[in-house]
Design a protein around this motif. Structure first.
Motif, mmCIF file in Angstrom:
data_model
loop_
_atom_site.group_PDB
_atom_site.id
_atom_site.type_symbol
_atom_site.label_atom_id
_atom_site.label_comp_id
_atom_site.label_asym_id
_atom_site.label_seq_id
_atom_site.Cartn_x
_atom_site.Cartn_y
_atom_site.Cartn_z
ATOM 1 N N ARG A 125 1.908 71.996 17.560
ATOM 2 C CA ARG A 125 1.295 70.982 18.414
ATOM 3 C C ARG A 125 -0.215 71.169 18.613
ATOM 4 O O ARG A 125 -0.933 70.200 18.803
ATOM 5 N N ARG A 126 -0.712 72.400 18.602
ATOM 6 C CA ARG A 126 -2.119 72.657 18.937
ATOM 7 C C ARG A 126 -2.973 72.722 17.668
ATOM 8 O O ARG A 126 -2.838 73.640 16.857
ATOM 9 N N ALA A 127 -3.889 71.781 17.515
ATOM 10 C CA ALA A 127 -4.682 71.664 16.296
ATOM 11 C C ALA A 127 -5.579 72.876 16.074
ATOM 12 O O ALA A 127 -5.684 73.394 14.961
ATOM 13 N N GLU A 128 -6.247 73.352 17.142
ATOM 14 C CA GLU A 128 -7.176 74.459 16.961
ATOM 15 C C GLU A 128 -6.459 75.747 16.564
ATOM 16 O O GLU A 128 -6.974 76.544 15.762
ATOM 17 N N THR A 129 -5.272 75.957 17.088
ATOM 18 C CA THR A 129 -4.490 77.124 16.696
ATOM 19 C C THR A 129 -4.102 77.039 15.231
ATOM 20 O O THR A 129 -4.176 78.020 14.484
#
Length: 327
Positions: free
Chosen positions: A38-42
């Motif tokens: 779900r988290r793009a930066e991760t």
């Protein structure tokens, strides 16, 4: 490893724990990776990590509870690499606490993510596999498939439902020998999962005793890519739990209930948490992705609620005594 090098592998739940360990492991062996969470930066961090290890990788932010988003993930993989060889359903969440004290929305989200998320993955990739005439679908399950999991009942329900789903899917695909559905049953794994999840126990949760490394699970996943088979059980605890569930279900249920209740009532000074308190908020990562994306959970370092090793040994002894009397 000819089946891994050059293979196009989609990993749902790739940002931490087992998913990130699997991404690293497959990257080292030359897989083309499509990373989803779900988290793009991760995901960008993990993608860069995999590219440094030698993989060609793309990151596709995806919520597995959204069927349209999962279909878009499959299309992104095909658009970049032209095919999909392996799809790994790994995304998972959980909520811990007395069943009726956990908000019903958290039970629903746990089942939606763990069960319907994998159903969405299978529904998106199976048409691709059928057109190709081959493919490997790998689903991450749990020993909660067999063993009662008090205070995490919706998690157990989702994993038990997955077993029924995958068994039914295998029966449906039995006339397609090059389409494989594989289940992975790890024992307790040292990932951030429990820290990420919702917590309504009033305690910070830790796990004592032997735990499986996320990289051991990753190696098992790699072995399924090379040699697909119906299931792989990881760890002595998983095998023992499966056996106990088959031969002594009532004593096992009693023992697990006693152990878990005792474990959740133990906390060292200063370790208590307010009911509902968990990393990332009262609902943990159920409705929003966590900031932490580590591979390991580090549960052996913390001091808080522990499921005591001695209690597990006592439970095993009780089951053994019961079996001896039966014989």
């Amino acid at each position: 490893m000819p089946r891994i090098q050059g293979s196009v592998v989609v990993i749902a739940g790739a940002s931490s724990g087992i998913g990130r360990a699997t991404a690293q492991h497959l990257a080292r062996h030359g897989a083309h990776l499509v990373l989803a969470s779900r988290r793009a930066e991760t995901l960008e961090v993990v993608r860069g990590e995999c590219e440094r290890l030698g993989a060609d990788a793309i990151a596709v932010p995806t919520d597995v509870t959204d069927a349209a988003a999962v279909r878009a993930l499959a299309e992104a993989a095909r658009a970049r690499f032209g095919r999909i060889d392996v799809w790994i359903n790994n995304a998972g969440v959980g909520t811990v606490g007395p069943f009726d004290e956990v908000p019903i929305e958290e039970h629903e989200q746990t089942i939606r993510t763990n069960l319907l998320g994998q159903v969405n993955g299978a529904h998106a990739v199976l048409p691709v596999f059928k057109r190709q005439g081959a493919g490997v679908l790998i689903n991450l399950l749990s020993i909660g498939t067999w063993v009662p999991t008090p205070y995490a009942s919706s998690y157990a329900a989702s994993k038990s439902g997955l077993r029924g789903f995958t068994e039914s899917l295998r029966a449906e695909l039995q006339d397609r020998p090059d389409l494989h559905v594989c289940d992975v049953f790890p024992s307790v794994v040292d990932t951030p999962g429990l820290r990420h999840g919702a917590n309504h126990t009033g305690q910070k949760i830790e796990v004592a005793g032997p735990m499986t490394s996320p990289f051991e699970v990753a190696e098992t996943v790699a072995s399924l890519i090379r040699r697909p088979r119906d299931s792989a059980v990881i760890g002595v605890a998983a095998w023992a739990s499966r056996l106990a569930a088959a031969v002594a279900p009532k004593p096992l249920r009693w023992a697990v209930g006693v152990v878990m209740k005792r474990g959740l009532s133990i906390g060292e000074k200063g370790s208590r948490a307010r009911p509902g308190e968990a990393q990332g908020g009262s609902a943990g990562n159920l409705f929003a992705p966590p900031e932490d994306h580590a591979v390991y959970g580090g549960f052996r370092k913390g001091a808080a609620v522990r499921i005591p090793t001695k209690a597990w040994m006592a439970a095993a002894g009780i089951i053994g005594f019961w079996l001896a009397r039966r014989r």
